[in-house]
Design a protein around this motif. Structure first.
Motif, short mmCIF file in Angstrom:
data_model
loop_
_atom_site.label_atom_id
_atom_site.label_comp_id
_atom_site.label_asym_id
_atom_site.label_seq_id
_atom_site.Cartn_x
_atom_site.Cartn_y
_atom_site.Cartn_z
N UNK A 456 0.88 -1.26 0.03
CA UNK A 456 0.08 0.05 0.08
C UNK A 456 0.77 1.21 -0.12
N UNK A 457 2.31 1.11 0.26
CA UNK A 457 2.98 2.31 0.46
C UNK A 457 3.01 3.16 -0.81
N UNK A 458 3.48 2.38 -2.04
CA UNK A 458 3.65 3.12 -3.00
C UNK A 458 2.34 3.95 -3.63
N UNK A 459 1.37 3.03 -3.77
CA UNK A 459 0.03 3.85 -4.31
C UNK A 459 -0.42 4.80 -3.36
N UNK A 465 1.18 12.48 -3.97
CA UNK A 465 1.92 13.27 -5.22
C UNK A 465 0.80 13.97 -6.19
N UNK A 466 -0.16 13.26 -6.50
CA UNK A 466 -0.98 13.65 -7.25
C UNK A 466 -2.05 15.04 -6.76
N UNK A 471 -2.11 21.33 -6.56
CA UNK A 471 -2.50 22.51 -5.46
C UNK A 471 -3.66 22.01 -4.49
N UNK A 472 -3.64 20.80 -4.18
CA UNK A 472 -5.02 20.61 -3.10
C UNK A 472 -4.43 20.39 -1.99
N UNK A 473 -3.17 19.81 -1.55
CA UNK A 473 -2.58 19.39 -0.58
C UNK A 473 -2.07 20.31 0.23
N UNK A 506 9.23 9.03 -4.53
CA UNK A 506 7.60 9.44 -4.91
C UNK A 506 7.24 10.56 -4.25
N UNK A 507 7.19 10.64 -3.02
CA UNK A 507 6.59 11.89 -2.34
C UNK A 507 7.37 12.28 -1.19
N UNK A 508 8.30 13.04 -1.32
CA UNK A 508 9.28 13.36 0.01
C UNK A 508 8.81 14.10 0.84
N UNK A 509 7.73 15.03 0.59
CA UNK A 509 7.20 16.35 1.24
C UNK A 509 6.38 15.87 2.45
#
Length: 620
Positions: A456-459, A465-466, A471-473, A506-509
């Motif tokens: 489940x981690x990658x998805x 990321x999406x 600009x939603x997160x 994938x998404x480091x933030x």
């Protein structure tokens, strides 16, 4: 100035007195008493008096040196004793003093680009821009007609109708701030000659910025040579240190071709060059390449209150108002200047200066900066299970004032879609729709993602990321997993390095929230467990919150103090849930860690346990 430099040396009389006192006494000045050699009482008093006078002279010279050098060259705010303003002073203080702005906010500063030719310079001086930016080159550089004279020209131009001397003569008669951009190291030394000479003749009475691109930055080939960093910085320190430094990176941006952001290594290399310098430093950053590198520059700003950023825009750079709002909302108003083209700048200002607008929070930011009020104690942050259905979540979001929402995430069998487990067994719903519900709420909610399966981690990270790209997160996000590593290597758990690698790719933030498997905690948090976790997290630039269990802390907790001591960006989160035991089962571990520190420790507790612990902490 010349008069100031004279103060650093004793006058001839003081010098002769010092020399005389340091000479050995002549033979006839020694008397002999009772047949024994020794100085007379008169000689002793003379020596003591000489030493006392020498001490007074040394103290005098020290005070003169302090006021002539430190107070003049490295002022705290910029105002000098005579009411003038130092070239190394704060630009916002200067503009505020002259009524050009009504508060200290980098967004209020206006700029005029390339005021090089006499016509452009005159136009800038008559206009409303507060700071004039101009480029300094050498007349005829690298040609047979090279003169060594600094002129105002942007490469490839090497000729101009305006010299630096003429430019300074004109600009100093105004109240405009000065920013000089050096395109070649050859222009620096002769330009400093002119600046020093001019400063000795007439006080600049305004901030002066000296800019040069001294490092290779994003998308620039390695064979391209920036301005020599060590020579530029050394020349300024030696010749005219009373300025604001503006050292930057050479950068390139081409849509779809050259879009890589600044890297952590680039930022750390710059910090290594300037960290020992006493001046104010503003780092020019290409705004279109900043968003994905924001955590690195946020770190840079935190290293000194003298540091700021100047965001600039290339002629083809597609800057969005949304990105500019993000930078502003995750920094102090005094920390960033915006050298951006119209009409984006005006659109940005119109929204940014509104009161009570929603903020664009960086998802990897400090949650104490996100949740109101500003003096919030970590213990006061509430943690919520999302309930058994989407309807329960909607009621939770509407009926509470905010807090951390716990999402237990796994992957549905025979599907790549990540799902959220509800608080009741067997009930689940898609993570994507759950995130959409949370992200559209106007209340301050943080998202705590407890990943229950490796698949489940990658998805999950791709969904984040999406949302971020769209600009939603704009809410804090923590990603947590039980890890396997070193002394807590246990089959069935994701390897710690793989967990970190996947986040960074994938998404480091996010805030990384690693935890130890239950099977490793039979003896509590022992020294080997803590040391191996610290080794795993060494080198991370993200915020890290280590996940601890209260019952295990009751067995052994002292080693966990090393987690907080390892880095100021590290925090602890202590968990104690109903399914783990009664409140009293976890009390010893909770009170142990609270007694050690009242800050940088969060408490993941159900509401009844939180209420009980709050009473025990604040009334005992």
């Amino acid at each position: 100035s010349r008069s100031k430099s004279r103060l650093l040396l004793p006058d001839s009389r003081a010098e002769s007195v010092l020399i005389e006192m340091l000479q050995p006494a002549s033979d006839q000045e020694f008397l002999y008493k009772d047949g024994k050699d020794g100085p007379s009482i008169r000689r002793r008093w003379k020596l003591l008096g000489g030493l006392f006078f020498a001490s007074l002279v040394a103290a005098y010279l020290g005070l003169v040196g302090y006021f002539a050098v430190y107070r003049d060259f490295f002022p705290d705010r910029g105002f000098k004793v005579d009411g003038s303003f130092s070239p190394g002073g704060d630009l916002l203080d200067y503009l505020l003093q002259h009524g050009m702005i009504d508060r200290k906010d980098g967004l209020l500063v206006t700029w005029y680009h390339a005021a090089n030719s006499k016509s452009q310079m005159e136009k800038a001086l008559k206009g409303s821009a507060m700071v004039l930016e101009a480029d300094v080159n050498i007349e005829g550089l690298n040609t047979l007609n090279e003169t060594g004279t600094p002129i105002m020209a942007h490469p490839p131009d090497v000729y101009s109708d305006n010299t630096l001397q003429e430019w300074l003569d004109a600009v100093i008669r105004s109240k405009k701030g000065i920013k000089l951009d050096f395109k070649s190291i050859h222009a620096v030394n002769p330009s400093l000659d002119i600046l020093v000479k001019k400063y000795n003749e007439v006080s600049f009475n305004r901030p002066v910025w000296l800019n040069a691109d001294i490092l290779i930055g994003p998308n620039v080939p390695g064979f391209v040579q920036p301005v020599n960093a060590s020579r530029f910085l050394a020349l300024v320190q030696h010749r005219f240190p009373n300025v604001i430094l503006s050292p930057g990176w050479m950068s390139l941006y081409l849509p779809l071709i050259a879009t890589k952001p600044y890297t952590r290594k680039m930022v750390e290399e710059m910090y290594g060059l300037v960290k020992g310098l006493p001046q104010r430093v503003t780092f020019p950053v290409r705004a279109v390449l900043l968003k994905r590198a924001w955590p690195h520059f946020s770190w840079l700003l935190s290293q000194s209150p003298r540091y700021s950023l100047t965001l600039w825009q290339g002629s083809i750079d597609p800057i969005t108002v949304e990105d500019l709002l993000f930078f502003r909302d995750n920094s102090n108003a005094e920390q960033i200047y915006y050298d951006i083209y119209e009409p984006v700048l005006s659109e940005f200002k119109q929204i940014a200066l509104q009161t009570n607008r929603s903020k664009r929070f960086y998802p990897g930011g400090e949650i104490l900066d996100y949740f109101p009020p500003q003096d919030l104690d970590e213990l006061q942050i509430n943690w919520f299970d999302i309930g058994t259905s989407a309807l329960d979540l909607a009621e939770l979001l509407k009926g509470n004032d905010g807090g951390m929402l716990i999402l237990n995430v796994k992957r549905r069998a025979n599907s790549a879609i990540p799902i959220v487990e509800s608080s009741e067994d067997g009930l689940e719903f898609p993570l994507e729709s759950t995130l959409n519900q949370i992200l559209t709420s106007s209340k301050p909610w943080g998202i705590y993602l407890k990943i229950k399966s490796q698949q489940a981690l990658a998805p999950t990270l791709y969904l984040l990321h999406q949302a971020y790209t769209a600009h939603l997160l704009h809410k804090p996000v923590w990603v947590s997993m039980d890890l396997s590593h070193g002394s807590f290597s246990i089959p069935g758990y994701i390897e710690g390095k793989q967990f970190i690698k996947m986040i960074n790719e994938i998404f480091p933030f996010v805030t990384i929230a690693p935890s130890w498997p239950n099977e490793a905690l039979a003896h509590g948090y022992t020294q080997p467990l803590v040391e191996d976790m610290l080794n795993l997290c060494q080198g991370l630039w993200q915020r890290v919150s280590f996940q601890l269990q209260a019952i295990a802390l009751g067995r052994s907790w002292k080693a966990t103090a090393g987690l907080l001591q390892a880095s100021p960006s590290y925090t602890l989160t202590v968990e104690h849930l109903h399914e783990q035991g009664t409140y009293m089962d976890g009390f010893q571990g909770l009170i142990n860690i609270r007694t050690y520190s009242t800050s940088r420790i969060y408490y993941h507790l159900p509401q009844d346990y939180r209420n009980s612990f709050h009473i025990d902490v604040f009334t005992s």
